[in-house]
Design a protein around this motif. Structure first.
Motif, PDB file in Angstrom:
ATOM      1  N   HIS A   1       0.822  -1.207   0.000  1.00 50.11           N
ATOM      2  CA  HIS A   1       0.000   0.000   0.000  1.00 50.11           C
ATOM      3  C   HIS A   1       0.860   1.262   0.000  1.00 50.11           C
ATOM      4  CE1 HIS A   1      -3.189  -2.826   1.146  1.00 50.11           C
ATOM      5  NE2 HIS A   1      -4.009  -1.917   0.633  1.00 50.11           N
ATOM      6  N   HIS A   2       0.337   2.265  -0.673  1.00 46.27           N
ATOM      7  CA  HIS A   2       1.062   3.533  -0.822  1.00 46.27           C
ATOM      8  C   HIS A   2       0.820   4.406   0.411  1.00 46.27           C
ATOM      9  CE1 HIS A   2       2.126   7.154  -3.606  1.00 46.27           C
ATOM     10  NE2 HIS A   2       3.023   6.921  -2.687  1.00 46.27           N
ATOM     11  N   CYS A   3       1.529   4.093   1.478  1.00 49.10           N
ATOM     12  CA  CYS A   3       1.339   4.851   2.714  1.00 49.10           C
ATOM     13  C   CYS A   3       2.583   4.689   3.583  1.00 49.10           C
ATOM     14  CB  CYS A   3       0.112   4.329   3.466  1.00 49.10           C
ATOM     15  SG  CYS A   3       0.261   2.612   3.991  1.00 49.10           S
ATOM     16  N   TRP A   4       2.626   5.457   4.651  1.00 49.22           N
ATOM     17  CA  TRP A   4       3.709   5.310   5.628  1.00 49.22           C
ATOM     18  C   TRP A   4       3.107   5.109   7.013  1.00 49.22           C
ATOM     19  CZ3 TRP A   4       5.240   8.534   9.832  1.00 49.22           C
ATOM     20  CH2 TRP A   4       4.422   9.659  10.030  1.00 49.22           C
ATOM     21  N   GLY A   5       3.878   4.559   7.902  1.00 48.18           N
ATOM     22  CA  GLY A   5       3.398   4.390   9.268  1.00 48.18           C
ATOM     23  C   GLY A   5       4.548   3.987  10.169  1.00 48.18           C
ATOM     24  N   PRO A   6       4.513   4.420  11.439  1.00 50.44           N
ATOM     25  CA  PRO A   6       5.583   4.040  12.364  1.00 50.44           C
ATOM     26  C   PRO A   6       5.472   2.565  12.706  1.00 50.44           C
ATOM     27  CG  PRO A   6       3.860   5.277  13.507  1.00 50.44           C
ATOM     28  CD  PRO A   6       3.466   5.239  12.058  1.00 50.44           C
TER      29      PRO A   6
ATOM     30  N   LEU B   1       6.360   2.432   3.291  1.00 54.27           N
ATOM     31  CA  LEU B   1       7.420   3.196   3.946  1.00 54.27           C
ATOM     32  C   LEU B   1       7.189   3.115   5.454  1.00 54.27           C
ATOM     33  CD1 LEU B   1       9.864   5.082   3.402  1.00 54.27           C
ATOM     34  CD2 LEU B   1       8.269   7.005   3.478  1.00 54.27           C
ATOM     35  N   ARG B   2       8.052   2.356   6.099  1.00 54.93           N
ATOM     36  CA  ARG B   2       7.897   2.145   7.550  1.00 54.93           C
ATOM     37  C   ARG B   2       8.886   3.027   8.290  1.00 54.93           C
ATOM     38  NH1 ARG B   2      10.876  -2.905  10.178  1.00 54.93           N
ATOM     39  NH2 ARG B   2      10.575  -2.454  12.387  1.00 54.93           N
ATOM     40  N   LEU B   3       8.370   3.888   9.153  1.00 58.33           N
ATOM     41  CA  LEU B   3       9.263   4.684   9.982  1.00 58.33           C
ATOM     42  C   LEU B   3       9.669   3.842  11.184  1.00 58.33           C
ATOM     43  CD1 LEU B   3      10.580   7.448  10.672  1.00 58.33           C
ATOM     44  CD2 LEU B   3       8.510   7.951  11.993  1.00 58.33           C
ATOM     45  N   VAL B   4      10.978   3.780  11.408  1.00 60.63           N
ATOM     46  CA  VAL B   4      11.487   3.069  12.579  1.00 60.63           C
ATOM     47  C   VAL B   4      11.998   4.137  13.541  1.00 60.63           C
ATOM     48  CG1 VAL B   4      13.073   1.273  13.394  1.00 60.63           C
ATOM     49  CG2 VAL B   4      12.193   1.183  11.040  1.00 60.63           C
ATOM     50  N   PRO B   5      11.152   4.586  14.472  1.00 61.22           N
ATOM     51  CA  PRO B   5      11.605   5.643  15.383  1.00 61.22           C
ATOM     52  C   PRO B   5      12.779   5.125  16.204  1.00 61.22           C
ATOM     53  CG  PRO B   5       9.213   5.271  15.564  1.00 61.22           C
ATOM     54  CD  PRO B   5       9.784   4.116  14.796  1.00 61.22           C
TER      55      PRO B   5
ATOM     56  N   VAL C   1       5.567  17.678   2.981  1.00 60.16           N
ATOM     57  CA  VAL C   1       5.176  17.153   4.303  1.00 60.16           C
ATOM     58  C   VAL C   1       4.482  15.807   4.128  1.00 60.16           C
ATOM     59  CG1 VAL C   1       4.976  19.341   5.561  1.00 60.16           C
ATOM     60  CG2 VAL C   1       3.038  18.499   4.225  1.00 60.16           C
ATOM     61  N   LEU C   2       4.601  14.969   5.125  1.00 65.90           N
ATOM     62  CA  LEU C   2       3.990  13.642   5.056  1.00 65.90           C
ATOM     63  C   LEU C   2       2.484  13.742   5.268  1.00 65.90           C
ATOM     64  CD1 LEU C   2       6.554  11.540   7.126  1.00 65.90           C
ATOM     65  CD2 LEU C   2       5.892  11.094   4.743  1.00 65.90           C
TER      66      LEU C   2
END
Ligand code: GLU
Ligand code: MG
Length: 447
Positions: free
Chosen positions: A315-320, A327-331, A373-374
């Motif tokens: 899916h065309h999205c990001w998420g932590p 696109l997975r954000l790895v805080p 911006v995201l």
């Protein structure tokens, strides 16, 4: 001649030759990765190493129009039997191959015979985008995860152990030990080795480093996995899909962005601690993902893997920390800002790692230039959330986005952009109409 674009070493070639020769090396393999995502090679005896480093080794530019089945196509600028290039090994990365006694390996950059950089050299493309980022005061760290599936020569599974199962470590204990030993002897900073989800699937992850080095490293990791597998009577597949409907092999790309020693993906006022530039970089990558897929998921078989609920990031999205987001954000871990990064999950092992990392950086820089911006983040499986768009679901679809991407056209330059698109178009045609089984058969052992 001064140092070439991707050159990392300071040691004179004759010293490298003597060092490797003293360690029993008789041949140096010089490899580059072509537009089909296949590492191609020229070998030289160690006595010729210094000469190869100074004069280069001849190789035809026709390889940039090779397809996954070794047939060729024709681009507007490249293709056909004419011309020759010089391959220069980057001796800063030359290493004796632990699982192939007598052999050393080095990645190569490609130049014209008159010394001009070759416009379609994928490794120099990656180095150019890193240099562009450096021009803005930005530094990047990157790492590829390597996933593969093992089979015996007769195609049977050498382990029936469950996903992530300790069981698989006992079934293949010597194999995995030899792999760790070989990777370590070659100076690779392995972070983890573990069984993955699919039958017979494993994964190695390595420490983040300069993006060009990260691409070199993934070539070397895969080559080492292949060699150790062969020594154990096994075959390793890095292909995107290995069984119809099953979970495939990803080549997830992790990146972090730094300015003056500070990780821009953490410690800021934005969501999950993002700093403004870090967010803009990620927003640029997210915006270009459909076009980036032509590079990162470049095979028609890539789209057998890239399906929802397979942790492939369809899916065309990001998420932590969302393993279903492309696109997975790895805080960062608490108190460890250096660990914050972003993972491009939708990429697979058919991708040219130099093109993929260079293109991601170019997209991120475009995001910074635009002050992007995201959008809203996505948590959970996007399949359950109406309205979250899918990424392209076929190569022709991502190719259309690639053709329309001014960001990627500008970053790659006309020659590389056109040639890459020609190869992708030809591969889409070559493999069109195959059912999943046949498509997998055509790609399983190619990467
Ligand atoms: N094998 C999955 C893929 O195709 C990824 C599993 C994981 O999250 O590591 O990308
Ligand atoms: Mg994995």
């Amino acid at each position: 001649m001064g140092p070439r674009a991707g050159e990392t070493g300071a040691e004179p070639p004759r010293v490298t030759a003597a060092r490797l020769g003293g360690a029993g090396v008789v041949g140096l393999a010089l490899s580059f990765v072509d537009n089909a995502g296949i590492a191609r090679v020229k070998g030289v005896p160690i006595a010729r190493l210094a000469d190869a480093a100074e004069q280069g080794v001849g190789m035809s530019p026709v390889f940039d129009t090779f397809l996954v089945d070794d047939s060729t196509t024709q681009g507007r600028w490249l293709g056909g039997p004419d011309g020759d290039l010089r391959l220069f090994p980057d001796l800063g990365r030359a290493v004796a191959l632990a699982a192939q006694p007598g052999w050393a390996w080095a990645p190569a950059d490609r130049y014209h015979q008159d010394g001009r950089p070759y416009a379609a050299c994928q490794r120099q493309f990656a180095a150019r985008t890193v240099a562009r980022a450096a021009g803005h005061g930005l530094r990047l760290l990157a790492a590829y995860e390597v996933e593969w599936t093992v089979r015996r020569e007769d195609g049977s599974l050498p382990t029936g152990g469950p996903a992530y199962g300790l069981h698989r470590l006992t079934d293949l204990s010597d194999y995995l030990r030899d792999l760790l030993t070989a990777l370590d002897e070659q100076g690779l900073a392995v972070q983890q080795l573990h069984p993955e989800y699919a039958p017979g699937q494993f994964e190695v992850s390595v420490a983040a480093e300069d993006p060009v080095a990260a691409a070199d490293t993934t070539v070397l990791v895969r080559h080492t996995v292949r060699a150790v597998s062969a020594a154990h009577g096994l075959r390793a597949s890095f292909a995107p899909a290995v069984a119809p409907g099953g979970v495939g092999n990803g080549a997830h790309l992790h990146v972090s962005l730094w300015r003056e020693g500070r990780n821009l993906l953490t410690g800021g006022p934005g969501r999950h601690g993002l700093r403004e530039e870090g967010e803009a970089f990620l927003a640029g990558v997210l915006a270009e993902l459909p076009a980036l897929l032509a590079i990162g998921a470049p095979s028609p078989a890539s789209y057998l893997r890239l399906v929802p609920s397979h942790w492939a990031g369809a899916h065309h999205c990001w998420g932590p920390e969302n393993r279903e987001a492309a696109l997975r954000l790895v805080p960062g871990l608490p108190g460890r800002p250096e660990t914050a990064n972003a993972e491009v999950k939708c990429f697979d092992g058919a991708a040219n790692p130099y093109l993929a990392v260079g293109a991601v950086i170019a997209a991120g820089l475009a995001g910074i230039e635009a002050g992007a911006v995201l959008p809203e983040e996505v948590g959970g499986d996007p399949s359950d959330r109406p309205g979250v768009p899918r990424l392209p679901q076929s190569l022709p679809e991502s190719l259309a986005a690639f053709a329309a991407s001014e960001v990627l056209r500008e970053a790659l330059g006309e020659v590389a952009h056109d040639t890459f698109a020609a190869v992708r178009r030809a591969e889409a045609q070559l493999l069109a109409g195959l059912d999943p089984e046949a498509l997998i058969d055509a790609t399983r052992w190619r990467y």
